[in-house]
Design a protein around this motif. Structure first.
Motif, PDB file in Angstrom:
ATOM      1  N   SER A  64      11.198 -21.942 -17.620  1.00 58.43           N
ATOM      2  CA  SER A  64      12.311 -21.745 -18.545  1.00 58.43           C
ATOM      3  C   SER A  64      11.801 -21.430 -19.943  1.00 58.43           C
ATOM      4  N   SER A  65      12.655 -20.803 -20.737  1.00 56.04           N
ATOM      5  CA  SER A  65      12.314 -20.554 -22.144  1.00 56.04           C
ATOM      6  C   SER A  65      12.578 -21.797 -22.986  1.00 56.04           C
ATOM      7  N   GLN A  66      13.296 -22.771 -22.390  1.00 54.21           N
ATOM      8  CA  GLN A  66      13.572 -24.053 -23.052  1.00 54.21           C
ATOM      9  C   GLN A  66      12.594 -25.116 -22.549  1.00 54.21           C
ATOM     10  N   SER A  67      12.188 -26.011 -23.400  1.00 51.80           N
ATOM     11  CA  SER A  67      11.205 -27.037 -23.046  1.00 51.80           C
ATOM     12  C   SER A  67      11.744 -28.025 -22.006  1.00 51.80           C
ATOM     13  N   PHE A  68      10.808 -28.581 -21.206  1.00 49.87           N
ATOM     14  CA  PHE A  68      11.147 -29.609 -20.214  1.00 49.87           C
ATOM     15  C   PHE A  68      10.713 -31.006 -20.679  1.00 49.87           C
ATOM     16  N   THR A  69      10.511 -31.180 -21.967  1.00 49.92           N
ATOM     17  CA  THR A  69      10.019 -32.476 -22.466  1.00 49.92           C
ATOM     18  C   THR A  69      10.991 -33.618 -22.161  1.00 49.92           C
ATOM     19  N   TRP A  70      12.264 -33.277 -21.912  1.00 50.29           N
ATOM     20  CA  TRP A  70      13.249 -34.320 -21.576  1.00 50.29           C
ATOM     21  C   TRP A  70      12.913 -35.022 -20.258  1.00 50.29           C
ATOM     22  N   ALA A  71      12.114 -34.359 -19.410  1.00 51.96           N
ATOM     23  CA  ALA A  71      11.757 -34.931 -18.109  1.00 51.96           C
ATOM     24  C   ALA A  71      10.499 -35.798 -18.182  1.00 51.96           C
ATOM     25  N   GLU A  72       9.918 -35.928 -19.365  1.00 48.12           N
ATOM     26  CA  GLU A  72       8.671 -36.672 -19.517  1.00 48.12           C
ATOM     27  C   GLU A  72       8.924 -38.105 -19.969  1.00 48.12           C
ATOM     28  N   HIS A  73       7.996 -38.974 -19.591  1.00 44.35           N
ATOM     29  CA  HIS A  73       7.926 -40.353 -20.103  1.00 44.35           C
ATOM     30  C   HIS A  73       9.281 -41.059 -20.129  1.00 44.35           C
ATOM     31  N   LEU A  74       9.874 -41.214 -18.979  1.00 49.98           N
ATOM     32  CA  LEU A  74      11.138 -41.944 -18.900  1.00 49.98           C
ATOM     33  C   LEU A  74      10.922 -43.398 -19.298  1.00 49.98           C
ATOM     34  N   LYS A  75      11.876 -43.949 -20.019  1.00 48.22           N
ATOM     35  CA  LYS A  75      11.792 -45.356 -20.395  1.00 48.22           C
ATOM     36  C   LYS A  75      12.010 -46.227 -19.165  1.00 48.22           C
ATOM     37  N   ARG A 362       6.024 -33.308 -13.202  1.00 48.11           N
ATOM     38  CA  ARG A 362       5.305 -33.217 -14.481  1.00 48.11           C
ATOM     39  C   ARG A 362       5.600 -31.879 -15.133  1.00 48.11           C
ATOM     40  N   SER A 363       5.690 -31.897 -16.435  1.00 45.98           N
ATOM     41  CA  SER A 363       5.958 -30.661 -17.173  1.00 45.98           C
ATOM     42  C   SER A 363       4.646 -30.114 -17.721  1.00 45.98           C
ATOM     43  N   ILE A 364       4.591 -28.802 -17.852  1.00 43.65           N
ATOM     44  CA  ILE A 364       3.383 -28.122 -18.336  1.00 43.65           C
ATOM     45  C   ILE A 364       3.790 -27.126 -19.411  1.00 43.65           C
ATOM     46  N   ASN A 365       3.121 -27.172 -20.535  1.00 44.21           N
ATOM     47  CA  ASN A 365       3.345 -26.202 -21.606  1.00 44.21           C
ATOM     48  C   ASN A 365       2.130 -25.293 -21.700  1.00 44.21           C
ATOM     49  N   ALA A 366       2.357 -24.010 -21.759  1.00 48.00           N
ATOM     50  CA  ALA A 366       1.249 -23.063 -21.837  1.00 48.00           C
ATOM     51  C   ALA A 366       1.653 -21.870 -22.680  1.00 48.00           C
ATOM     52  N   LYS A 367       0.682 -20.996 -22.938  1.00 44.67           N
ATOM     53  CA  LYS A 367       0.954 -19.748 -23.645  1.00 44.67           C
ATOM     54  C   LYS A 367       0.447 -18.594 -22.786  1.00 44.67           C
ATOM     55  N   ALA A 368       1.215 -17.528 -22.742  1.00 47.59           N
ATOM     56  CA  ALA A 368       0.791 -16.327 -22.025  1.00 47.59           C
ATOM     57  C   ALA A 368       1.098 -15.118 -22.902  1.00 47.59           C
ATOM     58  N   ARG A 369       0.354 -14.063 -22.674  1.00 43.15           N
ATOM     59  CA  ARG A 369       0.503 -12.885 -23.518  1.00 43.15           C
ATOM     60  C   ARG A 369       1.790 -12.140 -23.181  1.00 43.15           C
ATOM     61  N   GLY A 370       2.611 -11.898 -24.194  1.00 44.38           N
ATOM     62  CA  GLY A 370       3.834 -11.126 -24.017  1.00 44.38           C
ATOM     63  C   GLY A 370       3.631  -9.708 -24.496  1.00 44.38           C
ATOM     64  N   HIS A 371       4.728  -9.021 -24.826  1.00 46.52           N
ATOM     65  CA  HIS A 371       4.628  -7.631 -25.274  1.00 46.52           C
ATOM     66  C   HIS A 371       3.986  -7.512 -26.653  1.00 46.52           C
ATOM     67  N   LEU A 372       4.332  -8.438 -27.537  1.00 48.28           N
ATOM     68  CA  LEU A 372       3.835  -8.346 -28.899  1.00 48.28           C
ATOM     69  C   LEU A 372       2.892  -9.477 -29.287  1.00 48.28           C
ATOM     70  N   ALA A 373       3.107 -10.659 -28.700  1.00 52.50           N
ATOM     71  CA  ALA A 373       2.287 -11.817 -29.070  1.00 52.50           C
ATOM     72  C   ALA A 373       2.280 -12.815 -27.922  1.00 52.50           C
ATOM     73  N   TYR A 374       1.550 -13.896 -28.139  1.00 54.71           N
ATOM     74  CA  TYR A 374       1.526 -14.959 -27.126  1.00 54.71           C
ATOM     75  C   TYR A 374       2.829 -15.739 -27.172  1.00 54.71           C
ATOM     76  N   GLU A 375       3.406 -15.965 -26.004  1.00 53.26           N
ATOM     77  CA  GLU A 375       4.688 -16.637 -25.913  1.00 53.26           C
ATOM     78  C   GLU A 375       4.558 -17.974 -25.195  1.00 53.26           C
ATOM     79  N   ASP A 376       5.427 -18.903 -25.578  1.00 50.95           N
ATOM     80  CA  ASP A 376       5.429 -20.208 -24.920  1.00 50.95           C
ATOM     81  C   ASP A 376       6.030 -20.094 -23.522  1.00 50.95           C
ATOM     82  N   ILE A 377       5.383 -20.763 -22.579  1.00 55.57           N
ATOM     83  CA  ILE A 377       5.922 -20.863 -21.221  1.00 55.57           C
ATOM     84  C   ILE A 377       6.131 -22.347 -20.947  1.00 55.57           C
TER      85      ILE A 377
END
Length: 477
Positions: A64-75, A362-377
């Motif tokens: 997704s273009s939106q972060s999955f951080t909500w699924a991390e570290h449940l109380k 588990r969620s994973i944040n990475a960067k990959a090369r897009g058309h103009l710059a590196y984009e968040d995945i």
């Protein structure tokens, strides 16, 4: 473009962020794009719901273009609430879009709830799914029962109690479905009202001639839907050929697929009676009974271990199947790493002897090369035996949390893909309100129950890629 990078990233144990300095590595990964299996170029038309997928999944990879951080570290409180909601079959209805997913306790509790499943036996040091082709993963692990017959009997006795408990729950519509995973085949038991059937069904795949023969000898009535469908199709082709060709020039094999022999007829002996009428029966050598039998056996063995060997058991015959499986010695491997190990039982609800388990997320944040710059995945990986209800529940949560936009790669346990065949296509449409009424207390969300009550439409394939855009699904199978 993103899928190959994420697949490779998911193999790394620690979560990490790929930086621009890793440019060459990223390019190398993305140049070799591949999916687990070939998928059609054209996806389905957009719909508000995707079809039920009865295959078991080993892994899901959401992007997704939106972060999955909500699924991390449940109380601790959120985790406990999620377990309680599962056990009480609490129905969670989220808004169409959640502005701050990380702050939504309701979302995080529902996420924990969607990861729960029930398993038997529970041996934490062994991976008990998948079982077909699992010898390599089990070899070398401690299996104290493999040489201990008394211990094997205790394990099988305990397993029989759990299996019977599940069947009784299914019959009472308190369990919607469950899987029995052996080292050779998998069985899906479904309650009346699911997959377009008004009776309990059990589908077994793959089967062998030996298993089918043993079932017949035990008085179990079953059908081979895909074999019967193939015969009907060939018969229609044959009828078309008869209409378009002269009967005298029609060859016996015209209606058969390449390289396939015609199925031997039961009245092969009678088909030679015309020789006697001509008085040349002694001059022509006809096949003996043994030859005819060998031909029949060869034709039947040819489909062994293939999707076409799927067997369907319906109604009261499923109870006969239950007793057959409990007493079937070949259900458990006699040698090898899985020797003496009872089949794995997987269920969406609690049962006697079942152990509560959770899918790994588990969620994973990475960067990959897009058309103009590196984009968040942003990606979310779910690992374990993902059953149909879990897939539906997870997509419902992501719909709200990711604002109606995400995609997913689905990894299917291949022997179970054939469970998506429509086995009751000839039956009239069921009165859903009547049939599904008793299933309202089976532990599934009403929308999930509605999806799973539909007649399967995927055939012998399963969903490999699922995408949501603008709150509408498209998929590839």
């Amino acid at each position: 473009f993103f899928i190959q990078f994420l697949e490779s990233a998911c193999e790394d144990k620690p979560s990490r962020r790929a930086e621009p300095s890793e440019k060459n590595n990223i390019l190398a990964l993305t140049n070799d794009l591949h999916l687990p299996v070939a998928v059609p170029e054209v996806p389905s038309s957009p719909r508000h719901e995707f079809p039920a997928d009865w295959s078991l999944k080993t892994r899901l990879l959401f992007m997704s273009s939106q972060s999955f951080t909500w699924a991390e570290h449940l109380k601790a409180q959120e985790e406990a609430q999620g377990f309680a909601q599962h056990c009480r079959a609490t129905e969670t209805n989220l808004p169409q879009s959640i502005q701050e997913p990380k702050l939504s306790t309701e979302l995080r509790c529902a996420f924990q709830q969607s990861l729960v499943y029930w398993l038997h036996p529970s041996l934490p040091w062994l991976q008990l799914f998948p079982r077909i082709g699992a010898d390599r993963k089990i070899v070398g692990k401690a299996t104290p029962w493999s040489q201990d017959e008394a211990l094997q009997q205790v394990l099988m006795s305990d397993w029989s109690v759990s299996f019977t408990s599940l069947y009784n729950l299914l019959k009472a519509k308190l369990c919607p479905y469950f899987y029995v995973c052996t080292y050779q085949f998998t069985i899906l038991f479904r309650a009346a009202g699911l997959a377009g059937s008004d009776v309990i069904t059990a589908v077994i795949s793959p089967t062998t001639r030996g298993l089918r023969e043993a079932m017949r000898n035990d008085g179990i009535e079953f059908s081979l839907p895909l074999v019967e469908e193939s015969r009907t199709r060939k018969q229609k082709i044959s009828e078309v050929n008869l209409e378009t060709k002269d009967a005298d020039s029609l060859k016996a094999g015209d209606s058969l697929e390449d390289g396939e022999e015609p199925a031997p007829s039961d009245d092969d002996d009678e088909s030679f009676s015309w020789l006697e009428e001509m008085g040349v029966q002694d001059k022509v050598k006809k096949p003996d009974t043994i030859s005819i039998k060998l031909r029949k056996e060869k034709h039947e063995v040819q489909m062994d271990h293939k999707p076409e060997s799927l067997a369907l058991v319906k109604g009261t015959n499923t109870f006969t199947l239950l007793n057959f499986l409990i007493n079937c010695k070949s259900l458990v491997a006699a040698a090898g790493p899985q020797a003496g190990l009872p089949p794995t039982l997987l269920s969406p609800v609690a049962f006697r002897g079942g152990t509560m388990q959770t899918l790994k997320a588990r969620s994973i944040n990475a960067k990959a090369r897009g058309h103009l710059a590196y984009e968040d995945i942003f990606s979310l990986e779910i690992v374990g035996p993902v059953m149909p209800h879990s897939l539906h529940a997870l997509t419902a949560l992501l719909k709200a949390a990711q604002r109606g936009a995400f995609s997913a790669v689905l990894y299917t346990h291949e022997p179970t893909a054939v469970f998506n065949t429509d086995l009751d296509a000839a039956n009239p449409a069921l009165n859903k309100e009547t049939v599904c009424k008793g299933l309202t207390v089976c532990g599934l969300h009403p929308k999930t129950l509605d999806q799973l009550s539909q007649c399967p439409t995927l055939g012998k394939s399963s969903i490999r890629f699922l995408e949501m855009k603008g709150y509408a699904y498209t998929w590839k199978s």
